[in-house]
Each structure stands twice: as C-alpha cells, then as structure tokens.
Design a protein around this motif. Sequence first.
Motif, PDB file in Angstrom:
ATOM      1  N   ALA A  25       0.819  -1.216   0.000  1.00 28.94           N
ATOM      2  CA  ALA A  25       0.000   0.000   0.000  1.00 28.94           C
ATOM      3  C   ALA A  25       0.848   1.260   0.000  1.00 28.94           C
ATOM      4  CB  ALA A  25      -0.941   0.001   1.208  1.00 28.94           C
ATOM      5  N   ARG A  26       2.192   1.091   0.201  1.00 27.52           N
ATOM      6  CA  ARG A  26       3.051   2.273   0.124  1.00 27.52           C
ATOM      7  C   ARG A  26       3.049   2.888  -1.270  1.00 27.52           C
ATOM      8  NH1 ARG A  26       8.274  -0.221   3.405  1.00 27.52           N
ATOM      9  NH2 ARG A  26       7.288  -0.299   5.480  1.00 27.52           N
ATOM     10  N   ALA A  27       2.611   2.135  -2.255  1.00 26.33           N
ATOM     11  CA  ALA A  27       2.467   2.700  -3.603  1.00 26.33           C
ATOM     12  C   ALA A  27       1.488   3.866  -3.583  1.00 26.33           C
ATOM     13  CB  ALA A  27       2.002   1.623  -4.577  1.00 26.33           C
ATOM     14  N   VAL A  28       0.510   3.799  -2.696  1.00 24.12           N
ATOM     15  CA  VAL A  28      -0.450   4.908  -2.570  1.00 24.12           C
ATOM     16  C   VAL A  28       0.264   6.163  -2.095  1.00 24.12           C
ATOM     17  CG1 VAL A  28      -2.486   5.739  -1.334  1.00 24.12           C
ATOM     18  CG2 VAL A  28      -2.398   3.371  -2.148  1.00 24.12           C
ATOM     19  N   ASP A  29       1.198   6.014  -1.156  1.00 20.69           N
ATOM     20  CA  ASP A  29       1.925   7.173  -0.650  1.00 20.69           C
ATOM     21  C   ASP A  29       2.729   7.843  -1.766  1.00 20.69           C
ATOM     22  OD1 ASP A  29       0.938   6.519   1.869  1.00 20.69           O
ATOM     23  OD2 ASP A  29       2.668   5.244   2.313  1.00 20.69           O
ATOM     24  N   LEU A  30       3.351   7.016  -2.607  1.00 18.98           N
ATOM     25  CA  LEU A  30       4.114   7.570  -3.723  1.00 18.98           C
ATOM     26  C   LEU A  30       3.200   8.365  -4.659  1.00 18.98           C
ATOM     27  CD1 LEU A  30       6.670   7.779  -5.518  1.00 18.98           C
ATOM     28  CD2 LEU A  30       5.928   5.639  -6.594  1.00 18.98           C
ATOM     29  N   ILE A  31       2.095   7.758  -5.046  1.00 20.05           N
ATOM     30  CA  ILE A  31       1.179   8.430  -5.982  1.00 20.05           C
ATOM     31  C   ILE A  31       0.600   9.683  -5.345  1.00 20.05           C
ATOM     32  CG2 ILE A  31      -0.928   8.180  -7.335  1.00 20.05           C
ATOM     33  CD1 ILE A  31       1.481   6.507  -8.300  1.00 20.05           C
ATOM     34  N   HIS A  32       0.275   9.617  -4.069  1.00 23.61           N
ATOM     35  CA  HIS A  32      -0.252  10.771  -3.347  1.00 23.61           C
ATOM     36  C   HIS A  32       0.731  11.928  -3.390  1.00 23.61           C
ATOM     37  CE1 HIS A  32      -0.233  13.081   0.487  1.00 23.61           C
ATOM     38  NE2 HIS A  32      -1.557  13.121   0.314  1.00 23.61           N
ATOM     39  N   ASP A  33       1.995  11.659  -3.108  1.00 24.51           N
ATOM     40  CA  ASP A  33       3.005  12.720  -3.098  1.00 24.51           C
ATOM     41  C   ASP A  33       3.224  13.292  -4.492  1.00 24.51           C
ATOM     42  OD1 ASP A  33       3.295  12.418  -0.405  1.00 24.51           O
ATOM     43  OD2 ASP A  33       5.173  11.278  -0.505  1.00 24.51           O
ATOM     44  N   LEU A  34       3.280  12.421  -5.474  1.00 20.96           N
ATOM     45  CA  LEU A  34       3.511  12.896  -6.843  1.00 20.96           C
ATOM     46  C   LEU A  34       2.330  13.723  -7.346  1.00 20.96           C
ATOM     47  CD1 LEU A  34       5.139   9.741  -8.483  1.00 20.96           C
ATOM     48  CD2 LEU A  34       6.266  11.820  -7.665  1.00 20.96           C
ATOM     49  N   ALA A  35       1.120  13.347  -6.975  1.00 20.81           N
ATOM     50  CA  ALA A  35      -0.059  14.111  -7.401  1.00 20.81           C
ATOM     51  C   ALA A  35      -0.038  15.523  -6.833  1.00 20.81           C
ATOM     52  CB  ALA A  35      -1.337  13.393  -6.976  1.00 20.81           C
ATOM     53  N   LEU A  36       0.588  15.675  -5.658  1.00 21.87           N
ATOM     54  CA  LEU A  36       0.707  17.000  -5.042  1.00 21.87           C
ATOM     55  C   LEU A  36       1.956  17.741  -5.488  1.00 21.87           C
ATOM     56  CD1 LEU A  36      -0.418  16.122  -1.400  1.00 21.87           C
ATOM     57  CD2 LEU A  36      -1.643  17.571  -3.036  1.00 21.87           C
ATOM     58  N   GLY A  37       2.728  17.130  -6.382  1.00 18.22           N
ATOM     59  CA  GLY A  37       3.933  17.785  -6.868  1.00 18.22           C
ATOM     60  C   GLY A  37       5.110  17.663  -5.930  1.00 18.22           C
ATOM     61  N   ARG A  38       5.065  16.712  -4.999  1.00 16.65           N
ATOM     62  CA  ARG A  38       6.145  16.532  -4.033  1.00 16.65           C
ATOM     63  C   ARG A  38       7.115  15.459  -4.492  1.00 16.65           C
ATOM     64  NH1 ARG A  38       2.255  15.865   1.263  1.00 16.65           N
ATOM     65  NH2 ARG A  38       1.553  18.035   1.454  1.00 16.65           N
ATOM     66  N   CYS A  39       8.318  15.532  -3.976  1.00 12.76           N
ATOM     67  CA  CYS A  39       9.278  14.456  -4.168  1.00 12.76           C
ATOM     68  C   CYS A  39       8.863  13.264  -3.305  1.00 12.76           C
ATOM     69  CB  CYS A  39      10.683  14.894  -3.773  1.00 12.76           C
ATOM     70  SG  CYS A  39      11.430  16.072  -4.889  1.00 12.76           S
ATOM     71  N   PRO A  40       9.162  12.055  -3.741  1.00 15.25           N
ATOM     72  CA  PRO A  40       8.839  10.894  -2.902  1.00 15.25           C
ATOM     73  C   PRO A  40       9.462  11.008  -1.515  1.00 15.25           C
ATOM     74  CG  PRO A  40       9.520  10.202  -5.104  1.00 15.25           C
ATOM     75  CD  PRO A  40       9.785  11.681  -5.014  1.00 15.25           C
ATOM     76  N   ASP A  41       8.661  10.676  -0.517  1.00 17.09           N
ATOM     77  CA  ASP A  41       9.095  10.633   0.888  1.00 17.09           C
ATOM     78  C   ASP A  41       9.365  11.999   1.489  1.00 17.09           C
ATOM     79  OD1 ASP A  41       9.059   7.827   0.785  1.00 17.09           O
ATOM     80  OD2 ASP A  41      11.084   7.835  -0.070  1.00 17.09           O
ATOM     81  N   GLU A  42       9.060  13.079   0.752  1.00 20.01           N
ATOM     82  CA  GLU A  42       9.385  14.404   1.279  1.00 20.01           C
ATOM     83  C   GLU A  42       8.136  15.276   1.318  1.00 20.01           C
ATOM     84  OE1 GLU A  42      12.104  15.986   2.581  1.00 20.01           O
ATOM     85  OE2 GLU A  42      12.865  13.948   2.719  1.00 20.01           O
ATOM     86  N   PRO A  43       7.546  15.531   2.509  1.00 22.80           N
ATOM     87  CA  PRO A  43       6.338  16.338   2.583  1.00 22.80           C
ATOM     88  C   PRO A  43       6.541  17.767   2.148  1.00 22.80           C
ATOM     89  CG  PRO A  43       7.224  15.893   4.785  1.00 22.80           C
ATOM     90  CD  PRO A  43       7.980  15.028   3.842  1.00 22.80           C
ATOM     91  N   ASP A  44       7.781  18.292   2.269  1.00 32.40           N
ATOM     92  CA  ASP A  44       7.974  19.681   1.890  1.00 32.40           C
ATOM     93  C   ASP A  44       8.443  19.827   0.453  1.00 32.40           C
ATOM     94  OD1 ASP A  44      10.497  18.675   2.102  1.00 32.40           O
ATOM     95  OD2 ASP A  44      11.191  20.100   3.643  1.00 32.40           O
ATOM     96  N   GLY A  45       8.651  18.713  -0.249  1.00 33.03           N
ATOM     97  CA  GLY A  45       9.006  18.747  -1.655  1.00 33.03           C
ATOM     98  C   GLY A  45      10.317  19.426  -1.947  1.00 33.03           C
ATOM     99  N   ASP A  46      11.348  19.330  -1.052  1.00 29.93           N
ATOM    100  CA  ASP A  46      12.577  20.081  -1.286  1.00 29.93           C
ATOM    101  C   ASP A  46      13.656  19.266  -1.997  1.00 29.93           C
ATOM    102  OD1 ASP A  46      13.438  18.323   0.604  1.00 29.93           O
ATOM    103  OD2 ASP A  46      14.105  19.848   2.058  1.00 29.93           O
ATOM    104  N   GLY A  47      13.275  18.064  -2.416  1.00 29.47           N
ATOM    105  CA  GLY A  47      14.253  17.266  -3.151  1.00 29.47           C
ATOM    106  C   GLY A  47      14.578  15.950  -2.474  1.00 29.47           C
ATOM    107  N   GLY A  48      14.466  15.899  -1.160  1.00 25.44           N
ATOM    108  CA  GLY A  48      14.633  14.635  -0.467  1.00 25.44           C
ATOM    109  C   GLY A  48      16.051  14.312  -0.078  1.00 25.44           C
ATOM    110  N   HIS A  49      16.301  14.170   1.203  1.00 28.60           N
ATOM    111  CA  HIS A  49      17.592  13.705   1.732  1.00 28.60           C
ATOM    112  C   HIS A  49      18.752  14.572   1.260  1.00 28.60           C
ATOM    113  CE1 HIS A  49      15.571  10.052   3.151  1.00 28.60           C
ATOM    114  NE2 HIS A  49      14.953  10.050   1.976  1.00 28.60           N
ATOM    115  N   GLY A  50      18.488  15.857   1.008  1.00 27.28           N
ATOM    116  CA  GLY A  50      19.546  16.766   0.623  1.00 27.28           C
ATOM    117  C   GLY A  50      19.958  16.649  -0.824  1.00 27.28           C
ATOM    118  N   ASP A  51      19.398  15.686  -1.574  1.00 31.09           N
ATOM    119  CA  ASP A  51      19.771  15.517  -2.971  1.00 31.09           C
ATOM    120  C   ASP A  51      18.925  16.425  -3.851  1.00 31.09           C
ATOM    121  OD1 ASP A  51      21.566  13.551  -2.261  1.00 31.09           O
ATOM    122  OD2 ASP A  51      20.058  11.959  -2.412  1.00 31.09           O
ATOM    123  N   THR A  52      19.527  16.983  -4.853  1.00 32.07           N
ATOM    124  CA  THR A  52      18.803  17.820  -5.803  1.00 32.07           C
ATOM    125  C   THR A  52      18.361  16.967  -6.975  1.00 32.07           C
ATOM    126  OG1 THR A  52      20.105  19.746  -5.185  1.00 32.07           O
ATOM    127  CG2 THR A  52      18.917  19.851  -7.266  1.00 32.07           C
TER     128      THR A  52
END
Length: 840
Positions: free
Chosen positions: A424-451
């Motif tokens: 069901a974690r696939a839902v989390d990925l799709i949810h974040d992408l639909a909101l324009g966020r990077c995977p696993d990053e609620p603030d959409g800043d790129g994730g884990h310091g990576d650009t």
Amino acid sequence: MTQPSSPSPTATYRLQLQPDFPFAAAERAVPHLAELGVSHLHLSPVLESVPGSTHGYDVVDHTAVRAELGGERGLRQLAATARAHGLGLVVDLVPNHMAVPQPAGLNGPLWDVLRHGPASPYARWFDIDWDGGHDGRLLLPVLGGPLGDELPHFVVAAGDGVLRYHDHAFPLRPGTEELPLPRLLASQWYRLAWWRLARSELNYRRFFTISELIGVRVEDPEVFDATHRTVLRLVRDGVIDGLRIDHPDGLVDPGGYLARLHEGTGGRWTVVEKILTGDERLPASWACAGTTGYDALRHIDGLFVCPQGSGRLFSHYRDFVTPLADEGGDWEETVRRAAYEVVTHDLAAEVERLVRTAARISGRAPRPGDHAPWALRQALRELLVRLPVYRPYAADTTRAATDAAMLGRAATGARGAFRVPEEARAVDLIHDLALGRCPDEPDGDGGHGDTPDAADRADRADFAARFAQTASALHAKSVEDTAFYRYPVLLSACEVGGDPGEPALGPDAFHAYCARVQRDWPTTGTVLSTHDTKRSADVRARIAVLSECPDRWRDVLGSMAEAAVCGVGSGVDGAGPADPMVSWLAWQTAFGLGAPADGHTAVGAPPGDSWGRVAPAVLKAAREAGLRTSWTEPRADYEEAVTEFVHSGPCGPLGAPLAALDAELAPFVRANVLGAALLHLTMPGVPDLYQGSERLHTALVDPDNRAPARFRPELLAELDGGAAPLDLSAEKLRLTATALRLRRRRPEWFGAAASYEPVRAEGPAADHCVAFCRGGRVVTVLTRLSLRLVETGGWWDTGLRLPPGGPWRELLTGREVSGGALVGLSELLADAPVALFAAE
C-alpha cells in the motif's frame, strides 16, 4: 477575483454558430437581441474547425476565422453591426485541444508532425508521449477493423506523398513512398490501428475519451502565442470584447494560462467553464471574472426541488426499477462503480502513462520503493476514483492546503484496497507525486539533501499535470456521462454541476451562495441552459414539479400496468425481458419535453415532433449508461425495442395519462419556469441566456439543443405595444425583457459595486417565498414549491416587507407598494407567482 479592464457585460446571449446559422444570420438577429436587453452576444467558437461542425470545438486552424461562418470579414461585419446597436461580442475559446480531422491535412500543424515526427517544429504543440510504445510512433486509431483486414483499403499516392484509407489521408514520411505497403506502414511516424485500440494503447492526450481531439500544450509559451495570435489580434482591434474559456481543467496549469491570457487581452472580461462540486471554490488566484455559471444553475434548480417529495419519489423509483445499489439504487455506489469502470476501461491508456512515469520516478528515489507496476496501477485507480472534485491544482499555492487534505482523505481509503500494508506504500508515492512533491518528502525540497536532476523534475511535473488531467476526464465521464444516466430518479437533478444524491437546496443555502458570489466573484457568469445541458431549464422546471407530487407520478405509471415498462425481448444477450430503468427515464423525458396530447404531439411542439426528439435522447441515455447497450458495443435488438417503446408508450397512445398530468400541473410548472428565470436574471453575476430561452424553451441533450436559433421579434413588439401575454412562452419573454432592460439601464444596481440582501418573508408559508434586494433599489420576489404551497392552504397571512423607502413599482404590472410595511404575499403575488420591484 480579477476585475476586467473594460466594463463587464450586463447580460450575454449565446448563439450556436454553424453552417446553417453563420455570422450573417447572427447579424440579422442583432436588432432583436438589442431590443431584448442584452449587452453582448456570446458566440460559440469562431476559429476554423472541421467542415460541417455544428459546434466548432473541433478546431483545425487557429490562424483563421471559420470560412463556413463567413470568415474574418463576416465576423468583423457582425461586430460592427452589434456595435451600432450597442452590443459587444464574447467569444468561446478552445485552448485545450484540436481536431484529428478526416482527412488529417485539414490540421496543418498535425499534418507536419505526422510527416516529420518529433523533428517537426509543431511536435511541441501536441501532448504526445513518443516513448509510450509503438516504436516511437504516434498511434492513430482510425481503422474500421484490425490492420490485416484493412490492408486492401489502403492506396498509396506516391506522387502526392499521401497514404489514403477511405476518406482519410495521411502524409508519407519522406523517402518511404516506394516501399512495399507493409514496410511503408511500419516506416511512418504514425501507426495506423483499429479504433478499439484507443482505450488501452493511445499515446497522446485527448479530450476526455474522444480520440478525434488531440491535446494541445498551451503551457508552452510559443504554442500559446501561435494558437492565440489571431484571437488576441481581434481583441486588440475591438472585434472581440470578452472570452469564455472551454475546459480549463484539461490544461497543465489553468492559473498560469489565465494569467498569460489576462496579460494578452489587456484584462478583458473572461469566464471559465470550470465545474465546481459540493463546497469547492474557484481558485482565488485565477485571473478571470469567474465561472460560466453551472454552480449558479445548481443553486437555482435546487430551490424548486422538494426535499421530502424527492425522497418519496426515490422510494417509488426503487419499487418501479428495483435497481442494484451500484446500478442506480444508491447514488454514491453508482458513482463509485462508474468511476472504476471508466478508469480501468475507457482511460486505461491514460493510467498506463502515469504508471510508466511513476515507475521511473520511484526507481530514481533515494529509497526505491520496489513498486510493481500492478501496485502503482491499483494505487492510481484507487486514488482517482475517490476524488470528490474534478481535479487538484498542484501548481496553485492557494489550493495547496485544500488539495492536500482532499488527497489525504482519498489516500486513506485507497490504502484499504491493498491486502499487504507494505504494498500500500504505492499509494503514498502516488499521493506525493499528485501534489507535486518528491517521494518521501512532505515539503518537496528534493529529499535527503539531494537535488533532483532535470529528468526527474520533468517527470514529476509531468506526473502531477497528467494526474490532474486524468482526474478531470474521469470525473466528467464517470459522473456526468455515466452515473447521471444510471440514476434517473429525478432527471432535473442530473445536470452538469448537479448532485442527484442531494437535489434539494433551501433558501438559506441559496442566499449564502449569492452573498458569497457578490463578495468574491460579482461579475461571474450564470446560466440555466447551455449547449451542454442535458435538458434545458424549462424541461427541468417541469420535471422538478414531480418532486412535489411523487404519489401522482407513481399513480400515472401504475395506471398503465405492464405497458409502462419497456419489454426488450429475449433475443438480446444479457438484456433480459424488460428494462424498467430506461422506461422510467423515457416517461420523465416525455413529461419534461411536454406530454403528448394526441399520441403524436408534445405539448407546445409541432405535430410529429415528440417521438423524433424523445427517442434519440432516450437512446443516448441508454448508451451513456452502458448497462444494456453502449456506443462501442451497441445492441441493435435492444435499441430497436427502446425506440418502439418510446413511439408507442410515452409519445404514443399510451401517453394519455401524461397529458392529464400535464394539464393538472400547469400552474405549478408556470411558477417554476418564471421563478427560475427571474432568479437567473437578477441574482449576482452576469446572466447568459441560451438561444431561444427568452421564451419557453424545451430542449433535450445534444444534438437536440444545438439546432439553429429561431427568434420571435414580432412577439416582443406586440408585448411592448401593450398586448397581454397569451401563454407561458409570451409571459416568460415579457419577464425576461423587463429584467434585461433594467440591468442594462441600471448596471450599478447589479454589478461589482452593488449589494445583495435577502428579504425574509414572515408567516407560516415563509419558506415558499424567495426574495432579495439588489443595490438597495431592486427587489425580486418569487414562489417556490408552489404545489405544496397550495396543498397546505396557500399563503394565509404570510407577508413580505419591502425595504424602507420607495415607492416600489412592480415592473410587470405597474402596481406601487410602499416600503417598510408588511404586505400579504397573496396580494403581492396576486397576478403571477413572481414579481420584480424597482425604486427608481
């Protein structure tokens, strides 16, 4: 809200242009429409479209005004004549798509793409996924059968560099003209395929599920400039004064598009065909005057539906039809099933494109999710079917919190569709992408310091846009074009922007809506009938009366016993011996159009007209519902049985009980027709009148509602000369002209600087009166649920206090009433169920 740079219209009048009603015909109507009281003509699309088109939404050339209508010269002549009579022009604009015409050469940019592929300078125009299979080619699903069966029908015109297939023509890739046919076909930048492959194999964005309309990338500044250059030139030249934007939800970034358009037009009055659902609000950041007005339609129609009666009508419907919960027995269940069907079948290609993009993004993530394609596909479907609105807007910061909450609720439900929580974690990925966020990053800043690299950023932006566009298509197809036809309890509620599950709205909800419109979007559009409504306002007004007398409707159908139900025979596989749902729909449709008085004629319709209009509308409803027949799998025996049932039943000798009911309910239909019209003409916003709706206008779904306009200038002249209205149609015309002329004469009483104040009735029947004051100088009064009012004893001692001041003159009768005093509604509405007062 963005205030227009030029004066807003006081009222617009929609004309459906077509070869049988070109610019010259519109020009001849100008004197009459100016006399009627509108300020602007509202024209359907005017750019070059597919020859013979009756709507103009299938644009083929953005650089030219449609020749069949009279070309640019004809449009300029119409504008000049309109201007001479004090009228401006508002034009419908189609930014989302172009036609894939037959032959393809009618669309010059597309023709070049078909010849040269991605190297064409026009390739950036169209929303094509060149990596979406087919060996880097564009799928064209135009063949009548599988390719092997159709090979004998291909003709290569090597000298012209053209491949022909029946009436189709396609350009040949340079250097392939002399190849053997199989190699020639495989060497083109397009793949010709059986039309049935479109739903699962298509690799270009289309308008909803219509493969003949290809998506245009107006988010590209160069494409915007090229596709809008002619229209903007006509705006600068003073030919066009305002715009209606078709289907903004199909665009990548509607807000960005409107900002660019606002700049290009210099801020001309612009409304957008945005369908709002429930409590949804138009994004405040959009540079426009508001919507085209389907939200107003919903609030007007809801006033004339009895909440208790509609519930009882549902009980009778359930007894008559005995539907399964997800086939019309429960609104929410019906919508959910329709959504699953559309997202898995009709929109399979769109979903697969999203799956491919999500898989690429997931594979690049710092913590790859190892999401199987099936899990991504299921997550997408489960999220999409749970969205209560047409689409989210990832690029609009003003909607971020609202959309995040909405998608969060949908994600919670979607996770429950998975048996294994980790999957069901696939839902989390799709949810974040639909909101324009990077995977696993609620603030959409790129994730884990990576650009994220350019490819990843492009994929994420593409996913958010395609998700929103697919959501919009899903909602339109599953709700408007499927569930509405599977839940025909009260057909007047099955309308664009409507809610058949909760069709009734009270005066408080209406007043709250109007106050909000006056505050936030005072020059928004309002409508009651359009080229897209499934039933015109007056048809819906008739049907709404049935919510006040559900037992009478039950008795009418019961009096015909088994003859009330369409028997479709046993020769139709899976159809069963009878179809009570289509029968219920057919009887209500015939009543709405006008009950047959002699077995052939609808009330107020020409002889022979009823059957020829009701039968196509009922068949279209059955195909859209898709339960026993459909557009792609038609069942001839079933459709013949339905046609014969309509002919002999609702529009035949068996329809006599409808005529009796029609006569019995005539006074209450009159109250609904006049009440809805007066609300539309005086509430906040800019009313748009559909052609012919200034009189009694009974029209069904297209193409019935797109016939060339007809006018009655002589009737208006008679009424202006003092003649009394002889029927409801003339009465409505007099009311419409009176209100329109008042709006034009006193725009300050109705515009952005005006006010809206409810005027509350006092007494036991107060809920049957809706009244409000505009600009402190105009008071609208009308009757709602008039049949229930009569059944409960009438107005009794219920009264209304007009605002202090005055005297208030009733514009239809000339009577004067003092302000501040309580006046009985039985006196105030003695002559008609509506009144329009002004203190001039």
